[in-house]
Structure formats: structure tokens, C-alpha cells
Write an enzyme that holds these catalytic residues in place. Structure first.
Site, PDB file in Angstrom:
ATOM      1  CB  SER A 164      -0.842   0.009   1.280  1.00  0.00           C
ATOM      2  OG  SER A 164      -1.422   1.288   1.489  1.00  0.00           O
ATOM      3  CE1 TYR A 177      -4.114  -2.419   5.067  1.00  0.00           C
ATOM      4  CE2 TYR A 177      -3.475  -0.112   4.793  1.00  0.00           C
ATOM      5  CZ  TYR A 177      -3.874  -1.317   4.248  1.00  0.00           C
ATOM      6  OH  TYR A 177      -4.045  -1.429   2.891  1.00  0.00           O
TER       7      TYR A 177
HETATM    8  C1  BGC Z   1      -6.165   1.612   2.612  1.00  0.00           C
HETATM    9  C2  BGC Z   1      -7.377   2.464   2.399  1.00  0.00           C
HETATM   10  C3  BGC Z   1      -6.975   3.910   2.092  1.00  0.00           C
HETATM   11  C4  BGC Z   1      -5.958   3.936   0.981  1.00  0.00           C
HETATM   12  C5  BGC Z   1      -5.450   5.337   0.650  1.00  0.00           C
HETATM   13  C6  BGC Z   1      -5.230   1.764   1.451  1.00  0.00           C
HETATM   14  O1  BGC Z   1      -4.089   0.999   1.665  1.00  0.00           O
HETATM   15  O2  BGC Z   1      -6.565   0.256   2.723  1.00  0.00           O
HETATM   16  O3  BGC Z   1      -8.183   2.414   3.555  1.00  0.00           O
HETATM   17  O4  BGC Z   1      -8.102   4.655   1.698  1.00  0.00           O
HETATM   18  O5  BGC Z   1      -4.860   3.129   1.308  1.00  0.00           O
HETATM   19  O6  BGC Z   1      -5.032   6.049   1.794  1.00  0.00           O
END
Ligand code: BGC
Length: 276
Positions: A164, A177
Site C-alpha cells: 500500500s 495496518y
Molecule cells: C487503505 C485504504 C486507504 C488507501 C489510501 C489503502 O491501503 O486500505 O483504507 O483509503 O490506502 O489512503
């Protein structure tokens, strides 16, 4: 000119090596969390390029069955395997299923992920463990177990970790996360270096905001959606297919020199600035 001749020669050489071919025909891929969201789009993209797929899932077997049919319609084979990627034994089951059904593993996509959207102050021990185990522990042992199989096969492989933008960019209110994704960032880099002598490339793909179930609470709130869209230079969320196409490239011959790094596909969100 000599230079033109040289570049022509190089082009031919690259072509001989299949650099320009996008095909994954005959390859075998495992996609964790494969029956929804970004995982589902990855399954279809790899199948479109000719790969046979092991689809890992933990719920909604009917969604997995429907996806298997879509893969078959694309001319490939797929099996669904009910496995909890936070358990090492279940990851072993996935790789064993790929070997039993298709004889090998060429591409491991560590995609399964969850978030709790809780801050450092309000995250419980159970939430912490769940997020770290499903996102990070699964990718660590998924990498280990798939790499052992690839080393046995002797002809390299690809391990693709779906991380991410938050592997490197804080998301206040989603701390566990961010920790897990930050860990995946260093897993990708370190395992990428360790496994390079085996011609196994380890690459991260870092999406921004994508229209998948993980973002449902934002997508169903118009005020939050506007705030999110305004923060993204391209002005919109990605569709899962726009992440899957990057994975498709990284799984193929054209990405043979990409390893131990992350490719971001985030509409520019990580560089976003109001210019004030
Ligand atoms: C998350 C989302 C978030 C996005 C952008 C992703 O990794 O799971 O919740 O909106 O990143 O910030």
C-alpha cells in the site's frame, strides 16, 4: 548508422529472450485473498495472460466458484483452496495444492489484507494480532514457502507483495495496518536481496485508494469520498483492474530485472500537495 544497427541487434536479442512477450502461458500462480477486491482482479489478469491459478479464500466459496468459471472461460484452469493465510500450515497447503494440481509454482501473490482503522490509542491486542498476521505474517511465510518450492524447481520465480502507499506513508487512525505494510516493505527489500541468487524476484505493488470492499465505509459516504478524491492528483480512486495490470506486468518477462523494490500505483496520492 552503426548506432541504429546496434539498437536493432539488441532489439532482436531481447525479442529472442521473450522480453516483449506478455504471455504467462504455462505458468502457475497462487493469489492469496483471491476471490474479492484487488485479488480477484489479479486472478483474472494472470489468467488473461495464460496462467493457471490457485485461488486462496476464507469465505464466500460461491464467489470462488464463479471466479474459477471465469478463469476457465479465459482458457485456463483454476482451483479454489480454502486456506487461512495467517496460519503457516495453511500456506503450505496452498503451495502443495498448486504442485499437486499443476506441478509447480511460478508466481506467488501475497495479496490477502485487512485493516481495522483504529489508532495507536484504541487498537486492542486482538486487532493488532489479526492485522499483523493476515497482512504481514502471511506475506513472510508465503514468501518463504513459495521460494522453497521455486528453488526446488530451479528456474526462478516471482513473488509479488501487495502492500500500500501506507508501507511508507502514515495513515492516522489505521496504525496497525501501517505497521504491517511497513513490514512488507522491508520483507520485499530484504527477501528480494536474499533470493536474487535463485533468480527469484520479490516486488511490492503499492496501491493508493482502490474501489474494493476494504474502502466500503468511505465509498458509501459522499463527504468522505469527496475528501478522498480531492487528495488524489488523478482525482479518483483506482479500479482493481488498474492495480492488477501492474501485477500482470511484474509477473511477466518484461519485468525480469525488477526486484527488491515497490512499484506504486496510487494516482499520485503519496506526492499530493495542496500547493499552499
Ligand atoms: C487503505 C485504504 C486507504 C488507501 C489510501 C489503502 O491501503 O486500505 O483504507 O483509503 O490506502 O489512503
Amino acid at each position: 548508422s552503426d548506432q541504429q544497427d546496434l539498437s536493432k541487434t539488441n532489439r532482436h536479442r531481447l525479442k529472442d529472450r521473450g522480453i516483449f512477450s506478455m504471455s504467462l502461458k504455462g505458468k502457475v500462480a497462487i493469489v492469496t485473498g483471491g476471490n474479492s477486491g484487488i485479488g480477484l482482479a489479479i486472478v483474472l489478469e494472470l489468467a488473461r495472460q495464460g496462467a493457471n491459478i490457485v485461488i486462496d479464500y476464507i469465505s464466500h466459496p460461491e464467489a470462488t466458484e464463479a471466479l474459477e468459471k471465469q478463469v476457465v472461460a479465459l482458457g485456463d484452469q483454476a482451483i479454489g483452496v480454502d486456506a487461512d493465510v495467517s496460519k503457516v500450515a495453511d500456506l503450505e497447503k496452498l503451495v502443495a495444492a498448486a504442485v499437486k494440481q499443476f506441478g509447480r509454482v511460478d508466481i506467488m501473490v501475497n495479496n490477502a489484507g485487512v485493516e481495522t482503522r483504529t489508532s495507536v490509542l484504541d487498537t486492542t491486542e486482538a486487532q493488532y494480532e489479526k492485522v499483523l498476521e493476515i497482512n504481514l505474517k502471511s506475506a513472510f511465510f508465503g514468501t518463504q514457502i513459495a521460494a522453497k518450492q521455486m528453488i526446488k524447481q530451479g528456474d526462478g520465480g516471482r513473488i509479488i507483495n501487495i502492500t500500500s502507499v501506507h508501507e511508507d506513508w502514515p495513515m492516522p487512525g489505521n496504525t496497525a495496518y501501517c505497521l504491517a505494510k511497513g513490514g512488507m516493505r522491508m520483507l520485499t527489500r530484504t527477501a528480494g536481496v536474499e533470493l536474487a541468487p535463485h533468480n527469484i524476484c520479490v516486488v511490492g505493488v503499492g496501491p493508493g485508494a482502490v474501489a474494493t470492499p476494504i474502502n466500503l465505509s468511505t465509498m458509501t459516504d459522499p463527504a468522505l469520498m469527496k475528501k478522498l478524491d480531492d487528495a488524489i492528483p488523478l482525482g479518483r480512486m483506482a479500479q482493481p483492474e488498474e492495480i492488477a495490470s501492474v501485477v500482470g506486468f511484474l509477473a511477466g518477462d518484461g519485468a525480469s530485472y525488477v526486484t527488491a523494490t515497490t512499484v506504486f500505483a496510487d494516482g499520485g496520492i503519496k506526492q499530493s500537495s495542496p500547493g499552499l
